[in-house]
Enzyme design. Structure first.
Site, PDB file in Angstrom:
ATOM      1  N   HIS A 172       0.841  -1.186   0.000  1.00 34.64           N
ATOM      2  CA  HIS A 172       0.000   0.000   0.000  1.00 34.64           C
ATOM      3  C   HIS A 172       0.880   1.241   0.000  1.00 34.64           C
ATOM      4  O   HIS A 172       2.109   1.156   0.146  1.00 34.64           O
ATOM      5  CB  HIS A 172      -0.950   0.002   1.204  1.00 34.64           C
ATOM      6  CG  HIS A 172      -2.200  -0.803   0.985  1.00 34.64           C
ATOM      7  ND1 HIS A 172      -3.125  -0.478   0.026  1.00 34.64           N
ATOM      8  CD2 HIS A 172      -2.660  -1.933   1.598  1.00 34.64           C
ATOM      9  CE1 HIS A 172      -4.116  -1.359   0.043  1.00 34.64           C
ATOM     10  NE2 HIS A 172      -3.852  -2.252   0.982  1.00 34.64           N
ATOM     11  N   ASP A 182      -0.016   7.234  -3.459  1.00 33.32           N
ATOM     12  CA  ASP A 182      -1.146   6.871  -4.310  1.00 33.32           C
ATOM     13  C   ASP A 182      -1.483   7.933  -5.342  1.00 33.32           C
ATOM     14  O   ASP A 182      -1.697   7.634  -6.523  1.00 33.32           O
ATOM     15  CB  ASP A 182      -2.395   6.611  -3.448  1.00 33.32           C
ATOM     16  CG  ASP A 182      -2.397   5.226  -2.837  1.00 33.32           C
ATOM     17  OD1 ASP A 182      -1.531   4.410  -3.193  1.00 33.32           O
ATOM     18  OD2 ASP A 182      -3.268   4.949  -1.987  1.00 33.32           O
TER      19      ASP A 182
END
Length: 394
Positions: free
Chosen positions: A143, A173
């Site tokens: 992540h 991200d």
């Protein structure tokens, strides 16, 4: 006609107003940076069709998921060959495909680059992953926090010498991920229009985050950056580039780097005669104490009034719920209310082909399956629905 019905019609007709109007994008639904990239393209006028599994993902969805705005949701069961064939039909008329699965997954589904380019050689195939399409970690889970850590960016974040701090998932991200996917897709799209050939865009968050951090890498290479926290110019090491608490427990941001801005800052703060000089590194602790004490003497609102519109480079630290009401952001329309929800407006801005928000996020996955597939030229939509290949949400 209801507002939602109008939204469905607009989805079907593809009425984007931005500079990408006429560009057709197939989005194979994922989470996080993939939807954000598709949202950016839709905001800029592209006709994006979102293909997701029936029922959607437990992490996203619903009318509050702003990352899904501006495009229809089509539910297809990609475990069925007929659903894969339907996506390839969409690809044949598309300019771009976006996917964010682990390496090899779309190939196993029959939707890999070779499959898609066999149907459409001009297709730009955008791939969004954390680790990239190759390398020792390519197939590993991860992540944002992991990618930012491994890229070298996380170590220096925050003003706590004991441990790094991370700004949610903005740096990886979205900063190094979706933004770079969009950059890559647009570059490849421009090249495809010149060459007539598509290609694969391998957008890895680790690569993009490292690239975002180029200035710091340059400082490290030049020996002008210490790989510690809160000791450098832009990480709180300098007292004139930091955050300070006000009397009401709020904070002000100070970025008075240049000498003339530093002088204006000291003057408005009222400590010109007391403060050490900007280059007097040995007295930075003394300067920080003076600044801290002064900011603690008034509220955030009072200090905002003092510094607003000056060259002191001082601004209040606002919550999102407060930011939309700030006079500057309100004047620019940085946040807008659209279909009953406050959200960021499309960015950047264009003088001739202004972008605009179109439709709200679908309330349910597959809400526009019938209309969107028909608008994209798919035949036998009713048959797909009857056979359970596609699902139309009520």
């Amino acid at each position: 006609m209801s507002e939602q019905q109008q939204g469905q019609e607009q989805y079907a007709l593809g009425r984007g107003t931005g500079p990408l109007r006429g560009v057709k994008v197939v989005e194979v639904a994922g989470i996080g940076p993939g939807p954000h990239a598709a949202m950016i393209l839709a905001d800029l006028g592209a006709d994006v069709i979102r293909v997701e599994r029936p029922g959607g993902s437990f992490l996203v969805g619903g009318p509050d998921d702003l990352l899904n705005r501006g495009r229809p949701s089509v539910a297809l069961d990609l475990k069925q060959p007929e659903a894969v064939a339907t996506v390839l039909d969409l690809v044949e008329g598309a300019d771009v495909l976006l996917e964010g699965m682990r390496p090899g997954v779309t190939e196993r589904l029959g939707l890999g680059p070779a499959d898609c380019h066999a149907r459409n050689p001009r297709l730009v195939y955008g791939r969004m992953t954390g680790w990239g399409q190759d390398g020792p970690l390519a197939s590993a889970a991860g992540h944002d926090l992991n990618y930012v850590a491994l890229s070298g960016a996380l170590f220096g974040l925050g003003q706590d010498p004991a441990r790094p701090h991370f700004p949610t998932n903005l740096v990886g991200d979205f900063g190094g991920g979706s933004t770079y996917l969009v950059i890559g897709v647009l570059a490849a799209l421009l090249e495809a229009r010149l060459s007539g050939q598509g290609q694969v865009v391998d957008a890895a968050i680790v690569d993009g985050t490292a690239h975002v951090n180029t200035m710091t890498a340059a400082f490290v290479g030049a020996g002008t950056f210490r790989e510690e926290r809160a000791v450098n110019l832009l990480d709180g090491g300098a007292p004139y580039y930091d955050l300070y608490e006000t009397s009401d427990g709020e904070h002000m941001s100070v970025g008075a780097l240049e000498p003339q801005f530093f002088a204006a800052f000291l003057d408005l703060l009222g400590i010109t005669d007391e403060s050490p000089g900007q280059a007097d590194l040995d007295r930075y602790a003394e300067m920080r104490e003076l600044i801290t004490a002064r900011f603690a003497s008034r509220t955030r609102a009072e200090w905002t009034e003092v510094f607003e519109g000056t060259d002191a480079c001082v601004a209040p630290v606002l919550r999102i719920s407060e930011a939309r009401q700030h006079p500057h952001l309100a004047a620019r329309g940085t946040y807008v209310e659209h279909h009953g929800r406050v959200q960021p407006a499309p960015a950047p801005r264009f003088s001739r082909t202004a972008a605009s928000l179109s439709t709200p996020p679908p309330a349910r996955p597959g809400q526009q399956t019938r209309a969107a597939l028909a608008a994209w030229g798919v035949t036998d939509v009713d048959g797909l629905l009857e056979r359970g290949v596609a699902v139309q949400a009520d």
